[in-house]
Design an enzyme around this catalytic site. Structure first.
Site, PDB file in Angstrom:
ATOM      1  N   ARG A  46      10.129 104.860 -69.633  1.00 53.51           N
ATOM      2  CA  ARG A  46       9.555 105.672 -70.700  1.00 53.51           C
ATOM      3  C   ARG A  46       8.296 105.022 -71.261  1.00 53.51           C
ATOM      4  O   ARG A  46       7.369 105.698 -71.685  1.00 53.51           O
ATOM      5  CB  ARG A  46      10.597 105.769 -71.815  1.00 53.51           C
ATOM      6  CG  ARG A  46      10.784 107.154 -72.323  1.00 53.51           C
ATOM      7  CD  ARG A  46      11.657 107.114 -73.560  1.00 53.51           C
ATOM      8  NE  ARG A  46      11.113 108.087 -74.507  1.00 53.51           N
ATOM      9  CZ  ARG A  46      11.719 109.216 -74.809  1.00 53.51           C
ATOM     10  NH1 ARG A  46      12.872 109.497 -74.288  1.00 53.51           N
ATOM     11  NH2 ARG A  46      11.163 110.057 -75.655  1.00 53.51           N
ATOM     12  N   LYS A 145      27.612 103.308 -63.079  1.00 57.88           N
ATOM     13  CA  LYS A 145      28.635 103.433 -64.103  1.00 57.88           C
ATOM     14  C   LYS A 145      28.048 103.158 -65.481  1.00 57.88           C
ATOM     15  O   LYS A 145      26.997 102.527 -65.550  1.00 57.88           O
ATOM     16  CB  LYS A 145      29.820 102.526 -63.790  1.00 57.88           C
ATOM     17  CG  LYS A 145      29.554 101.050 -64.037  1.00 57.88           C
ATOM     18  CD  LYS A 145      30.764 100.224 -63.735  1.00 57.88           C
ATOM     19  CE  LYS A 145      31.700 100.154 -64.906  1.00 57.88           C
ATOM     20  NZ  LYS A 145      31.629  98.877 -65.639  1.00 57.88           N
ATOM     21  N   HIS A 175      30.344  98.473 -57.965  1.00 57.57           N
ATOM     22  CA  HIS A 175      29.782  97.335 -57.228  1.00 57.57           C
ATOM     23  C   HIS A 175      30.867  96.420 -56.649  1.00 57.57           C
ATOM     24  O   HIS A 175      30.609  95.655 -55.729  1.00 57.57           O
ATOM     25  CB  HIS A 175      28.750  96.560 -58.064  1.00 57.57           C
ATOM     26  CG  HIS A 175      29.342  95.625 -59.073  1.00 57.57           C
ATOM     27  ND1 HIS A 175      29.776  96.034 -60.296  1.00 57.57           N
ATOM     28  CD2 HIS A 175      29.557  94.293 -59.038  1.00 57.57           C
ATOM     29  CE1 HIS A 175      30.241  94.996 -60.971  1.00 57.57           C
ATOM     30  NE2 HIS A 175      30.104  93.916 -60.228  1.00 57.57           N
ATOM     31  N   LYS A 179      31.447  93.964 -52.636  1.00 56.57           N
ATOM     32  CA  LYS A 179      31.693  92.516 -52.503  1.00 56.57           C
ATOM     33  C   LYS A 179      32.250  92.198 -51.122  1.00 56.57           C
ATOM     34  O   LYS A 179      33.073  92.931 -50.591  1.00 56.57           O
ATOM     35  CB  LYS A 179      32.656  92.045 -53.599  1.00 56.57           C
ATOM     36  CG  LYS A 179      32.010  92.113 -54.984  1.00 56.57           C
ATOM     37  CD  LYS A 179      32.811  91.384 -56.008  1.00 56.57           C
ATOM     38  CE  LYS A 179      32.260  91.658 -57.410  1.00 56.57           C
ATOM     39  NZ  LYS A 179      31.378  90.619 -57.922  1.00 56.57           N
ATOM     40  N   GLU A 213      36.959  86.897 -66.626  1.00 56.50           N
ATOM     41  CA  GLU A 213      35.589  86.425 -66.875  1.00 56.50           C
ATOM     42  C   GLU A 213      35.592  85.393 -67.991  1.00 56.50           C
ATOM     43  O   GLU A 213      36.364  85.528 -68.949  1.00 56.50           O
ATOM     44  CB  GLU A 213      34.704  87.591 -67.312  1.00 56.50           C
ATOM     45  CG  GLU A 213      34.534  88.662 -66.278  1.00 56.50           C
ATOM     46  CD  GLU A 213      33.631  89.774 -66.800  1.00 56.50           C
ATOM     47  OE1 GLU A 213      32.431  89.733 -66.551  1.00 56.50           O
ATOM     48  OE2 GLU A 213      34.153  90.671 -67.478  1.00 56.50           O
ATOM     49  N   ASP A 232      35.853  99.845 -68.925  1.00 55.03           N
ATOM     50  CA  ASP A 232      34.779  99.062 -68.314  1.00 55.03           C
ATOM     51  C   ASP A 232      35.192  98.436 -66.983  1.00 55.03           C
ATOM     52  O   ASP A 232      34.379  98.317 -66.071  1.00 55.03           O
ATOM     53  CB  ASP A 232      34.377  97.946 -69.306  1.00 55.03           C
ATOM     54  CG  ASP A 232      33.167  97.156 -68.840  1.00 55.03           C
ATOM     55  OD1 ASP A 232      32.166  97.788 -68.470  1.00 55.03           O
ATOM     56  OD2 ASP A 232      33.229  95.904 -68.840  1.00 55.03           O
ATOM     57  N   HIS A 237      36.831  99.143 -61.263  1.00 56.76           N
ATOM     58  CA  HIS A 237      36.929  98.000 -60.346  1.00 56.76           C
ATOM     59  C   HIS A 237      38.377  97.682 -59.938  1.00 56.76           C
ATOM     60  O   HIS A 237      38.686  97.548 -58.763  1.00 56.76           O
ATOM     61  CB  HIS A 237      36.307  96.749 -60.964  1.00 56.76           C
ATOM     62  CG  HIS A 237      34.899  96.940 -61.442  1.00 56.76           C
ATOM     63  ND1 HIS A 237      33.993  97.761 -60.803  1.00 56.76           N
ATOM     64  CD2 HIS A 237      34.221  96.420 -62.495  1.00 56.76           C
ATOM     65  CE1 HIS A 237      32.841  97.730 -61.451  1.00 56.76           C
ATOM     66  NE2 HIS A 237      32.949  96.920 -62.472  1.00 56.76           N
TER      67      HIS A 237
HETATM   68  C1  BG6 Z   1      30.602  95.396 -64.847  1.00 53.24           C
HETATM   69  C2  BG6 Z   1      31.119  95.415 -66.262  1.00 53.24           C
HETATM   70  O1  BG6 Z   1      30.893  96.610 -64.206  1.00 53.24           O
HETATM   71  O2  BG6 Z   1      31.222  94.332 -64.136  1.00 53.24           O
HETATM   72  C3  BG6 Z   1      30.888  94.081 -66.943  1.00 53.24           C
HETATM   73  O3  BG6 Z   1      30.451  96.442 -66.996  1.00 53.24           O
HETATM   74  C4  BG6 Z   1      31.435  92.945 -66.124  1.00 53.24           C
HETATM   75  O4  BG6 Z   1      31.469  94.064 -68.250  1.00 53.24           O
HETATM   76  C5  BG6 Z   1      30.964  93.041 -64.670  1.00 53.24           C
HETATM   77  O5  BG6 Z   1      31.002  91.729 -66.697  1.00 53.24           O
HETATM   78  C6  BG6 Z   1      31.665  92.026 -63.797  1.00 53.24           C
HETATM   79  O6  BG6 Z   1      31.084  92.037 -62.530  1.00 53.24           O
HETATM   80  P1  BG6 Z   1      31.082  90.733 -61.618  1.00 53.24           P
HETATM   81  O7  BG6 Z   1      30.515  91.184 -60.317  1.00 53.24           O
HETATM   82  O8  BG6 Z   1      30.232  89.743 -62.340  1.00 53.24           O
HETATM   83  O9  BG6 Z   1      32.512  90.283 -61.529  1.00 53.24           O
END
Ligand code: BG6
Length: 490
Positions: A46, A145, A175, A179, A213, A232, A237
């Site tokens: 933008r 997402k 994503h 992996k 995490e 999330d 995932h």
């Molecule tokens: C994302 C989430 O989809 O995946 C994040 O929105 C998260 O909150 C992340 O930290 C984790 O991805 P990865 O590949 O670092 O495990």
């Protein structure tokens, strides 16, 4: 397979995802000589910035994040020469002229529109692309997402994007499916004869899937507090990993064969009722603590956190799959921020041997387990019982280990590199189909509804731990333990 020429258009082109992940991923593929010489990346934003100003932002924001392959001046110059910055208002179709002009006209050049924007404007962008004549059978759209926040909003996204693009042109990103080890799980299950005969309720006692995490919410509070760990991480995932573990053998690796198999798993997940939900799900929120010896604040003291936030940063649950293969096998799913360790792994635990022929009771045998490690150290570990050396017949747990980095010296690919290549190749297997997305939301929705109508708070847990004690009690009720509780030294 060599890629054919493309214009990749990044909506949200000056945003966080583009700078942190997408541009570095494209750089890596450029260095690997995967990109056609004339392929281009058109970043849409933008801000009324010039091409030079935008490239300066890329230089200062994106470039320092590229760790491997190391940036060389020649490779960087070649890469940045592909980038074109276009300023427009994505929600206003009448402002698309600069994009129309920037795109090459030949229809043989694949046009990929990557929507790294809030989902609320996906529909307007798709409409605007259509109105401006930018959608042809050779165009693709990538959806980042969050793909909705409940079933209704996911359906709406599917319906609105579906008015402009055919399902075969829509790439819904998760994503985690990009992996390396997730694909290795497919290789393990369907490239070997060993596991599949045992991959069922008769031989497997339980499955644990953990994505933990160490990081907190950081500067994403605006998004995160309206989302929480269930939306999330778990809805997407964790459920995708569960699908790959639990699906029936697809007939091939073709997109619909794999996606049909995954869909069947999602539709067979046992639905929660308010009672089973209270018994089988634990939600938590981090408090202050120490991660890697460093003091970290409570979730509610993070910048911009609402004072009385009820958003969960941790979820653990026991899920079940109502099929002949899996009936009665618990799947424990767990994810959290500010945990004791940062890792993603799947643990498949096999049943106890039926009878000990040795001078040791059966319960002194550790049941076999297969640990599939997605990160940080990608690999497989199989725990077996073996005889300890020396006199006498004592059996002890030993480990067979396959470390992918050691075994295969070939360079690694980040998830986004692989997924972007797949989009550019037109390979849909690692992307979610619309009905899969809806089935995942459908299963999660009763949990969301229940939490919304319940005004209790998530359980507090100290940062740097494995979550609330109730998560251990959840699995403990079945006489089991989370992996780190069994193998503290690991
Ligand atoms: C994302 C989430 O989809 O995946 C994040 O929105 C998260 O909150 C992340 O930290 C984790 O991805 P990865 O590949 O670092 O495990």
């Amino acid at each position: 397979m060599a890629l054919s020429d493309f214009d990749l258009v990044l909506f949200g082109g000056s945003g966080d995802l583009a700078m942190r992940k997408l541009l570095p991923a494209m750089y890596a593929r450029d260095v690997a000589n995967d990109l056609p010489a004339t392929a281009r990346i058109i970043c849409v934003g933008r801000a009324d910035a010039s091409q030079e100003e935008f490239l300066q932002t890329v230089e200062t924001t994106s470039k320092p994040l590229i760790k491997s392959p190391a940036v060389t001046p020649a490779a960087w110059a070649r890469f940045t020469a592909r980038i074109v910055y276009v300023s427009l208002n994505a929600t206003d179709a009448s402002s698309y002229k600069p994009l129309v002009e920037a795109l090459r006209k030949e229809d043989t050049i694949t046009k990929v529109y990557y929507l790294a924007t809030p989902p609320a404007i996906f529909a307007q962008i798709c409409e605007a692309l259509k109105e401006n004549g930018l959608v042809t059978p050779n165009s693709r759209v990538v959806l980042e997402k969050p793909l909705g926040r409940d079933l209704a909003s996911a359906k709406q996204i599917n319906a609105e994007v579906g008015k402009v693009f055919e399902e075969s042109q829509i790439y819904r990103i998760d994503h985690y499916l990009g992996k390396e080890t997730v694909q290795n799980l497919l290789a393990l299950r369907f490239g070997n004869i060993l596991f599949e005969p045992l991959w069922r309720r008769e031989w497997i006692s339980d499955v644990q899937i953990t994505i933990a995490e160490k990081l907190g919410v950081g500067n994403r509070m605006g998004y995160y507090d309206t989302s929480g760990a269930l939306r999330d991480m778990l809805q997407n995932h964790l459920l995708q990993l569960l699908c790959i573990v639990a699906m029936e053998p697809p007939t091939s690796i073709a997109p619909d064969a794999v996606r049909d198999a995954k869909l069947q798993v999602l539709r067979s997940l046992k639905k929660f009722t308010p009672t089973t939900l209270a018994q089988n799900i634990v939600r938590g929120q981090y408090r202050a603590g120490h991660v890697d010896g460093k003091a970290v604040p409570s979730y509610r003291d993070e910048p911009d956190a609402p004072e009385h936030s009820r958003t969960e940063t941790f979820v653990a649950m026991k899920a079940e799959i109502d099929t002949w293969r899996w009936a009665g096998v618990p799947f424990y799913l767990r994810t959290g921020k500010r945990m004791a360790d940062g890792l993603a792994e799947i643990v498949v635990r096999f049943k106890q041997i039926p009878h000990s022929i040795f001078n040791q009771p059966t319960n002194s045998f550790q049941p076999n387990s297969l640990v599939i490690r997605l990160q940080p150290d990608e690999g497989l570990r199989m725990n077996l019982m073996a005889k300890t050396p020396g006199d006498g017949m004592r059996l002890k747990q030993a480990e067979l280990e396959l470390d992918f980095r050691e075994q295969f010296k070939s360079p690694r690919m980040e998830a986004y590199e692989r997924l972007l290549l797949d989009v550019l190749r037109g390979q849909l297997t690692l992307f979610m189909r619309g009905d899969e997305l809806e089935a995942a939301w459908e299963w999660v929705e009763p949990i969301l509804d229940n939490w919304e109508s319940d005004d209790s708070y998530p359980l507090p847990y100290s940062s740097g731990t494995w979550g609330p004690a109730a998560a251990s009690a959840l699995i403990g009720r079945d006489g089991l333990q989370w992996r780190e509780e069994v193998l503290p030294e690991d």
